[in-house]
Design an enzyme around this catalytic site. Structure first.
Site, short mmCIF file in Angstrom:
data_model
loop_
_atom_site.label_atom_id
_atom_site.label_comp_id
_atom_site.label_asym_id
_atom_site.label_seq_id
_atom_site.Cartn_x
_atom_site.Cartn_y
_atom_site.Cartn_z
N LYS A 189 60.53 91.68 12.04
CA LYS A 189 58.90 91.52 11.22
C LYS A 189 59.02 92.42 10.71
O LYS A 189 59.52 93.84 10.97
CB LYS A 189 58.09 91.32 12.85
CG LYS A 189 58.04 89.89 13.39
CD LYS A 189 57.13 89.69 14.15
CE LYS A 189 56.82 88.57 15.23
NZ LYS A 189 56.48 88.03 16.16
N SER A 208 47.40 87.31 15.57
CA SER A 208 47.91 88.09 14.39
C SER A 208 48.26 87.48 13.30
O SER A 208 47.43 88.60 12.72
CB SER A 208 48.84 89.19 15.29
OG SER A 208 48.37 89.67 16.45
N ARG A 267 49.24 79.73 24.08
CA ARG A 267 48.23 79.03 23.53
C ARG A 267 47.98 77.45 23.28
O ARG A 267 46.95 76.91 23.78
CB ARG A 267 47.86 79.28 22.23
CG ARG A 267 47.74 81.31 21.70
CD ARG A 267 47.55 81.28 20.21
NE ARG A 267 49.04 81.02 19.71
CZ ARG A 267 49.39 81.79 19.44
NH1 ARG A 267 49.61 83.07 19.20
NH2 ARG A 267 50.96 81.98 18.92
N HIS A 301 44.39 88.91 22.78
CA HIS A 301 45.05 89.48 23.43
C HIS A 301 44.28 90.55 24.41
O HIS A 301 44.57 90.86 25.61
CB HIS A 301 46.16 90.82 23.00
CG HIS A 301 46.60 90.15 21.83
ND1 HIS A 301 46.47 90.18 20.62
CD2 HIS A 301 48.12 89.21 21.84
CE1 HIS A 301 48.13 89.81 19.46
NE2 HIS A 301 48.16 88.92 20.63
#
Length: 161
Positions: A42, A129, A91, A18
């Site tokens: 979440k 993460s 990614r 990040h």
């Protein structure tokens, strides 16, 4: 022209991947708002205020970065902050389809809000993460993958358990 862009996520926790994207965005845009999201779907390791503080601490050396927490639609947040674009990290190919859908949706919701896709540097491409939390939960070392502020916060959390 000087543009404000938003890099949004839950950042639970912020990683070096990040931080790489944020740092690179600061070289392209006048102001980068790192929008730390409250996501009711979440179960975060860190609270919203903790995550926002960790982002702020991790980005303190970057003069054109502001860490702000938010809830609700990102398109509304972008409009409130007069952002011209969103920054999104990609990614790999698994991310692309979903990110394009989000980009198109945000473009419609916020009257032309653009999205700029930035891949992380090669050394952080695999990092997420979720992986950091897994390493932490299994008592592994995350020092090489996250900013110092996160290492300290995780150590404090472990010491208080």
């Amino acid at each position: 022209m000087s543009y404000t862009v938003i890099y949004a996520g839950t950042f639970d926790p912020i990683t070096n991947g990040h931080l790489d994207i944020i740092t690179r965005a600061t070289k392209l845009f006048a102001k980068v708002i790192v929008a730390v999201a409250q996501n009711p779907t979440k179960q975060p390791l860190f609270s919203l205020s903790e995550r926002t503080a960790l982002v702020a601490q991790s980005c303190s050396h970057l003069t054109n970065v502001e860490a702000v927490s938010f809830s609700g639609l990102l398109a509304d947040f972008a409009r409130q902050h007069h952002a011209k674009a969103l920054i999104r990290g990609i990614r790999g190919s698994d991310d692309i389809e979903y990110e394009i859908q989000l980009s198109q949706l945000n473009n419609k919701l916020a009257d032309g809000l653009e999205t700029v896709f930035l891949p992380p540097a090669v050394e952080w491409r695999y990092l997420s993460s979720t992986m950091i939390r897994e390493i932490y939960y299994h008592q592994g070392q995350v020092n090489a993958f996250v900013p110092t502020a996160v290492v300290q916060a995780l150590q404090n959390r472990k010491n208080n358990e």
